[in-house]
Motif scaffolding. Structure first.
Motif, PDB file in Angstrom:
ATOM      1  N   ARG A  39       0.834  -1.204   0.000  1.00 48.31           N
ATOM      2  CA  ARG A  39       0.000   0.000   0.000  1.00 48.31           C
ATOM      3  C   ARG A  39       0.872   1.259   0.000  1.00 48.31           C
ATOM      4  N   CYS A  40       2.004   1.199   0.687  1.00 49.15           N
ATOM      5  CA  CYS A  40       2.938   2.330   0.646  1.00 49.15           C
ATOM      6  C   CYS A  40       3.433   2.569  -0.781  1.00 49.15           C
ATOM      7  N   GLU A  41       3.836   1.485  -1.431  1.00 49.37           N
ATOM      8  CA  GLU A  41       4.326   1.625  -2.807  1.00 49.37           C
ATOM      9  C   GLU A  41       3.216   2.114  -3.730  1.00 49.37           C
ATOM     10  N   ASP A  42       2.018   1.568  -3.576  1.00 48.28           N
ATOM     11  CA  ASP A  42       0.890   2.006  -4.399  1.00 48.28           C
ATOM     12  C   ASP A  42       0.585   3.488  -4.172  1.00 48.28           C
ATOM     13  N   GLY A  43       0.889   3.975  -2.973  1.00 50.24           N
ATOM     14  CA  GLY A  43       0.663   5.379  -2.649  1.00 50.24           C
ATOM     15  C   GLY A  43       1.776   6.304  -3.086  1.00 50.24           C
ATOM     16  N   GLY A  44       2.797   5.755  -3.751  1.00 47.39           N
ATOM     17  CA  GLY A  44       3.860   6.587  -4.300  1.00 47.39           C
ATOM     18  C   GLY A  44       5.188   6.528  -3.581  1.00 47.39           C
ATOM     19  N   ALA A  45       5.346   5.639  -2.598  1.00 47.97           N
ATOM     20  CA  ALA A  45       6.612   5.559  -1.868  1.00 47.97           C
ATOM     21  C   ALA A  45       7.738   5.073  -2.780  1.00 47.97           C
ATOM     22  N   ASP A  46       8.884   5.730  -2.641  1.00 48.62           N
ATOM     23  CA  ASP A  46      10.078   5.340  -3.390  1.00 48.62           C
ATOM     24  C   ASP A  46      10.988   4.423  -2.580  1.00 48.62           C
ATOM     25  N   LEU A  47      10.745   4.333  -1.286  1.00 50.14           N
ATOM     26  CA  LEU A  47      11.440   3.419  -0.395  1.00 50.14           C
ATOM     27  C   LEU A  47      10.536   3.189   0.806  1.00 50.14           C
ATOM     28  N   VAL A  48      10.697   2.047   1.475  1.00 47.89           N
ATOM     29  CA  VAL A  48       9.811   1.721   2.587  1.00 47.89           C
ATOM     30  C   VAL A  48      10.630   1.290   3.792  1.00 47.89           C
ATOM     31  N   ALA A  49      10.019   1.469   4.975  1.00 43.12           N
ATOM     32  CA  ALA A  49      10.686   1.087   6.208  1.00 43.12           C
ATOM     33  C   ALA A  49       9.668   0.628   7.232  1.00 43.12           C
ATOM     34  N   ILE A  50      10.059  -0.342   8.042  1.00 45.74           N
ATOM     35  CA  ILE A  50       9.252  -0.824   9.161  1.00 45.74           C
ATOM     36  C   ILE A  50       9.678  -0.053  10.399  1.00 45.74           C
ATOM     37  N   VAL A  63      18.295   6.700  -7.267  1.00 47.22           N
ATOM     38  CA  VAL A  63      19.526   6.134  -6.726  1.00 47.22           C
ATOM     39  C   VAL A  63      19.371   5.678  -5.283  1.00 47.22           C
ATOM     40  N   ALA A  64      18.210   5.913  -4.646  1.00 41.01           N
ATOM     41  CA  ALA A  64      18.016   5.461  -3.276  1.00 41.01           C
ATOM     42  C   ALA A  64      18.054   3.943  -3.222  1.00 41.01           C
ATOM     43  N   GLN A  65      18.764   3.434  -2.241  1.00 38.11           N
ATOM     44  CA  GLN A  65      18.796   2.001  -2.057  1.00 38.11           C
ATOM     45  C   GLN A  65      19.055   1.717  -0.593  1.00 38.11           C
ATOM     46  N   ALA A  66      18.669   0.542  -0.172  1.00 33.31           N
ATOM     47  CA  ALA A  66      18.921   0.152   1.214  1.00 33.31           C
ATOM     48  C   ALA A  66      20.420   0.086   1.444  1.00 33.31           C
ATOM     49  N   GLU A  67      20.814   0.420   2.672  1.00 39.00           N
ATOM     50  CA  GLU A  67      22.224   0.339   3.055  1.00 39.00           C
ATOM     51  C   GLU A  67      22.717  -1.077   2.842  1.00 39.00           C
ATOM     52  N   GLU A 117      10.349  -7.070   2.168  1.00 42.02           N
ATOM     53  CA  GLU A 117      11.262  -6.743   1.069  1.00 42.02           C
ATOM     54  C   GLU A 117      10.801  -7.398  -0.231  1.00 42.02           C
ATOM     55  N   ALA A 118      10.305  -8.628  -0.131  1.00 42.85           N
ATOM     56  CA  ALA A 118       9.870  -9.358  -1.327  1.00 42.85           C
ATOM     57  C   ALA A 118       8.565  -8.818  -1.890  1.00 42.85           C
ATOM     58  N   ALA A 119       7.808  -8.078  -1.083  1.00 43.30           N
ATOM     59  CA  ALA A 119       6.474  -7.630  -1.498  1.00 43.30           C
ATOM     60  C   ALA A 119       6.491  -6.379  -2.351  1.00 43.30           C
ATOM     61  N   VAL A 120       7.624  -5.681  -2.397  1.00 41.24           N
ATOM     62  CA  VAL A 120       7.676  -4.390  -3.090  1.00 41.24           C
ATOM     63  C   VAL A 120       8.826  -4.364  -4.090  1.00 41.24           C
ATOM     64  N   SER A 121       8.717  -3.464  -5.047  1.00 44.59           N
ATOM     65  CA  SER A 121       9.792  -3.307  -6.036  1.00 44.59           C
ATOM     66  C   SER A 121      10.722  -2.157  -5.682  1.00 44.59           C
ATOM     67  N   VAL A 122      10.360  -1.381  -4.648  1.00 44.02           N
ATOM     68  CA  VAL A 122      11.214  -0.286  -4.193  1.00 44.02           C
ATOM     69  C   VAL A 122      12.091  -0.788  -3.052  1.00 44.02           C
ATOM     70  N   PRO A 123      13.182  -0.070  -2.727  1.00 49.79           N
ATOM     71  CA  PRO A 123      14.055  -0.536  -1.643  1.00 49.79           C
ATOM     72  C   PRO A 123      13.356  -0.547  -0.288  1.00 49.79           C
ATOM     73  N   ALA A 124      13.644  -1.582   0.499  1.00 50.09           N
ATOM     74  CA  ALA A 124      13.236  -1.658   1.898  1.00 50.09           C
ATOM     75  C   ALA A 124      14.486  -1.437   2.749  1.00 50.09           C
ATOM     76  N   VAL A 125      14.401  -0.542   3.711  1.00 48.72           N
ATOM     77  CA  VAL A 125      15.576  -0.088   4.465  1.00 48.72           C
ATOM     78  C   VAL A 125      15.553  -0.727   5.855  1.00 48.72           C
ATOM     79  N   HIS A 126      16.531  -1.557   6.151  1.00 47.51           N
ATOM     80  CA  HIS A 126      16.572  -2.344   7.383  1.00 47.51           C
ATOM     81  C   HIS A 126      17.092  -1.504   8.542  1.00 47.51           C
TER      82      HIS A 126
END
Length: 241
Positions: free
Chosen positions: A70-81, A233-237, A94-103
């Protein structure tokens, strides 16, 4: 600036701290009226806590994965828990989205590395302290974790779920946490990772016998750094080692 997706509500007290920190950092770096574009999925912690107590990590992973989508569908370019413990299901998110997930552990490790700390005391929920997945993530950054003894672990966990995630910040609990931090210092820890996002609301840095890494602050700061990077260019560390 890229849009940050937050999976929060676990608890809402620390999610509020994320929102404030992210926007404070964006305002400081960009000036004027700048604030952060954020997509927030604030979950009902009661549902998540039920999954935790039943140890239904598959169900918990599905809840958070759907929130990430839902975050990605709402326009998020990266996601975090916005919680440490629920990074136990980070692979599902991480597997659910195509944008980076940041641990969050990568953010904690980044702070430790900048300060030259290689051995961290680890305070958090029992699953965070006792299972290997969080410590293994730190180890990919060449950081060792040391945990409290059994009775202290039980009390740290009790305070998290009976008090601070419900907005109760009590002096006796603060004193017990500080005493546990002193034990970690005696065992050679360079600093303490507050690996529950509410602990920083209970114990201030000047109350700790060791330097502290507030995981919520570290995570929020890394999200700002990535979101302010040029688009695309944003990506998870990355893990090292």
């Amino acid at each position: 600036m890229q849009t940050i997706g937050l999976i929060g509500g676990m608890s809402w007290h620390s999610t509020e701290a994320y929102y404030r920190r992210i926007n404070e950092q964006v305002a400081a770096r960009r000036g004027g009226h700048a604030s952060a574009p954020i997509v927030l999925q604030s979950l009902d912690f009661e549902q998540v806590r039920d999954c935790q107590l039943r140890e239904d990590w598959t169900g918990a992973g599905e809840l958070l994965a759907e929130a990430a989508r839902r975050c990605e569908d709402g326009g998020a370019d990266l996601v975090a828990i916005c919680t440490n413990l629920m990074h136990k299901v980070f692979p599902a998110v991480e597997a659910a989205v195509s944008v980076p997930a940041v641990h969050i552990a990568d953010a904690v490790a980044a702070v430790a590395q900048r300060s030259g700390w290689t051995k961290l005391g680890l305070l958090g929920a029992s699953w965070v302290m006792e299972e290997s997945w969080y410590r293994d993530r730190l180890r990919t950054h060449h950081i060792e974790a040391v945990i409290p003894g059994p009775s202290d672990r039980a009390e740290i966990d009790r305070v998290i779920f009976e008090e601070i995630t419900q907005g109760r910040f009590l002096d006796p609990s603060r004193e017990r946490y500080v005493a546990t931090m002193q034990d970690l210092a005696d065992w050679g820890a360079d600093a303490v990772a507050l690996a529950c996002t509410e602990i920083g609301l209970l114990v201030a840095p000047d109350q700790s016998p060791l330097p502290t890494i507030d995981s919520a602050t570290a995570h929020a700061d890394l999200l700002v750094e990535l979101a302010l990077a040029p688009a695309g260019v944003a990506q998870a560390e990355p893990a090292s080692g």
